[in-house]
Design an enzyme around this catalytic site. Structure first.
Site, PDB file in Angstrom:
ATOM      1  CG  ASP A  67       0.797  -2.593   8.228  1.00 24.27           C
ATOM      2  OD1 ASP A  67       1.489  -1.519   8.465  1.00 24.27           O
ATOM      3  OD2 ASP A  67       0.651  -3.059   6.729  1.00 24.27           O
ATOM      4  CG  ASN A 136       0.982  -7.983  -3.139  1.00 23.72           C
ATOM      5  OD1 ASN A 136       0.794  -6.526  -3.408  1.00 23.72           O
ATOM      6  ND2 ASN A 136       1.262  -9.088  -3.259  1.00 23.72           N
ATOM      7  CG  HIS A 138       0.529  -5.452  -0.595  1.00 24.27           C
ATOM      8  ND1 HIS A 138       1.627  -5.491  -0.674  1.00 24.27           N
ATOM      9  CD2 HIS A 138       1.446  -4.221   0.675  1.00 24.27           C
ATOM     10  CE1 HIS A 138       2.559  -5.616   0.074  1.00 24.27           C
ATOM     11  NE2 HIS A 138       2.726  -4.345   0.663  1.00 24.27           N
ATOM     12  CD  GLU A 143      -0.019  -9.447   0.592  1.00 24.38           C
ATOM     13  OE1 GLU A 143      -0.024  -8.919  -0.686  1.00 24.38           O
ATOM     14  OE2 GLU A 143       1.455 -10.207   0.925  1.00 24.38           O
TER      15      GLU A 143
HETATM   16  C1  GLP Z   1       4.257  -3.276   3.422  1.00 23.37           C
HETATM   17  C2  GLP Z   1       3.771  -2.067   3.520  1.00 23.37           C
HETATM   18  C3  GLP Z   1       2.906  -1.319   2.968  1.00 23.37           C
HETATM   19  C4  GLP Z   1       3.998  -0.622   2.436  1.00 23.37           C
HETATM   20  C5  GLP Z   1       4.508  -1.746   1.310  1.00 23.37           C
HETATM   21  C6  GLP Z   1       5.157  -0.657   0.198  1.00 23.37           C
HETATM   22  O1  GLP Z   1       4.192  -4.292   1.905  1.00 23.37           O
HETATM   23  N1  GLP Z   1       2.577  -2.866   4.833  1.00 23.37           N
HETATM   24  O2  GLP Z   1       2.090  -0.273   3.845  1.00 23.37           O
HETATM   25  O3  GLP Z   1       3.483  -0.137   1.142  1.00 23.37           O
HETATM   26  O4  GLP Z   1       5.941  -2.639   2.180  1.00 23.37           O
HETATM   27  O5  GLP Z   1       6.583  -0.477   0.786  1.00 23.37           O
HETATM   28  P1  GLP Z   1       8.216   0.280   0.339  1.00 23.37           P
HETATM   29  O6  GLP Z   1       7.413   1.645   0.155  1.00 23.37           O
HETATM   30  O7  GLP Z   1       9.077  -0.003   0.588  1.00 23.37           O
HETATM   31  O8  GLP Z   1       7.611  -0.225  -1.162  1.00 23.37           O
END
Ligand code: GLP
Length: 245
Positions: A67, A136, A138, A143
């Site tokens: 992304d 959440n 995702h 989402e």
């Molecule tokens: C972002 C990314 C996701 C990732 C998520 C969790 O939103 N787009 O790909 O999995 O963060 O992040 P973290 O690993 O910092 O909890």
């Protein structure tokens, strides 16, 4: 699904890095699906270390990132392209032309998404997809409430995601409100998926996503239906499912 319980974040990172390095060794021209967020950082550090020791060669590897924030340029420190260059690509012998991240600067959503879908198709499938998971549920930026059958699309980020990710920005207002993300359909087509989860704040979503019903309300729950998914977590992230795995 397979679960691997590790002692802590450091060991979780090493186990995941071992699986990725095995993939690169077994198939030097493999396609890796890569993720951002704080969880994969330890994996990238470990892979860089092994590269520096001469154990890994990324010269033939292609990468496809999940992304990118819409409107952020590659030289914006909060963009995911910047993140990948800084935390991984700049330190290994990968050819930048073989690293792909959605084009955040392309404001024409249709064009940005169809160009990225074309890239995903041109590499003939992802061999190994690395995923983190949002609180959440995702994955990438898919989402809750989105359709499972989508390819790359533009998404309105949820309030909770904007809030969670605002820790990387100067203020909540600076967080882009939209992003381009690879869709669940493309993620599910990866041959192998590894999901990394660490810390107490992921304990609830781990239980909901991997032991609750498969529903678009929890996007990661679809991974229960993938034939080769491994969840690698530390004790804190697995504390609510330790008797189930
Ligand atoms: C972002 C990314 C996701 C990732 C998520 C969790 O939103 N787009 O790909 O999995 O963060 O992040 P973290 O690993 O910092 O909890």
């Amino acid at each position: 699904m397979k679960f691997i319980t590790t002692e802590d974040y450091y060991h979780m990172s090493r186990v995941a890095a071992n699986i990725i390095s095995a993939q690169v060794i077994m198939k030097p021209s493999c396609v890796l699906g890569l993720a951002t967020g704080s969880t994969p950082l330890g994996i990238y550090k470990q892979l860089i270390r092994w590269y520096e020791k001469g154990d890994l060669d990324f010269s033939e590897v292609t990468t496809i990132n999940l992304d990118e924030y819409k409107s952020l340029s590659p030289d914006n420190e909060q963009s995911y392209r910047y993140f990948m260059n800084k935390n991984f690509f700049n330190h290994i012998n990968i050819s930048k032309s073989k690293t792909h991240v959605p084009n955040g600067l392309e404001l024409d959503e249709k064009k940005a998404c169809s160009e990225y879908n074309a890239i995903i198709q041109s590499v003939h499938g992802i061999d190994l997809q690395l995923l983190g998971i949002g609180q959440n549920g995702h994955i990438g930026f898919n989402e809750p409430g989105g359709a499972f059958e989508k390819e790359t699309h533009c998404i309105d980020l949820s309030e909770s995601t904007i809030l969670a990710n605002s820790r990387f920005f100067k203020s909540y207002d600076e967080v882009p409100k939209q992003a381009y993300t690879m869709g669940i359909k493309s993620i599910m087509q990866a041959k192998k998926i590894i999901v990394v989860v660490s810390g107490n704040n992921k304990a609830d979503i781990v239980k909901e996503a991997f032991f609750g019903p498969v529903t678009p309300k929890v996007p990661a729950s679809i991974l229960q239906l993938h034939p080769d998914t491994t969840i690698i977590g530390d004790k804190d992230a697995f504390k609510k499912v330790s008797d189930l795995i």
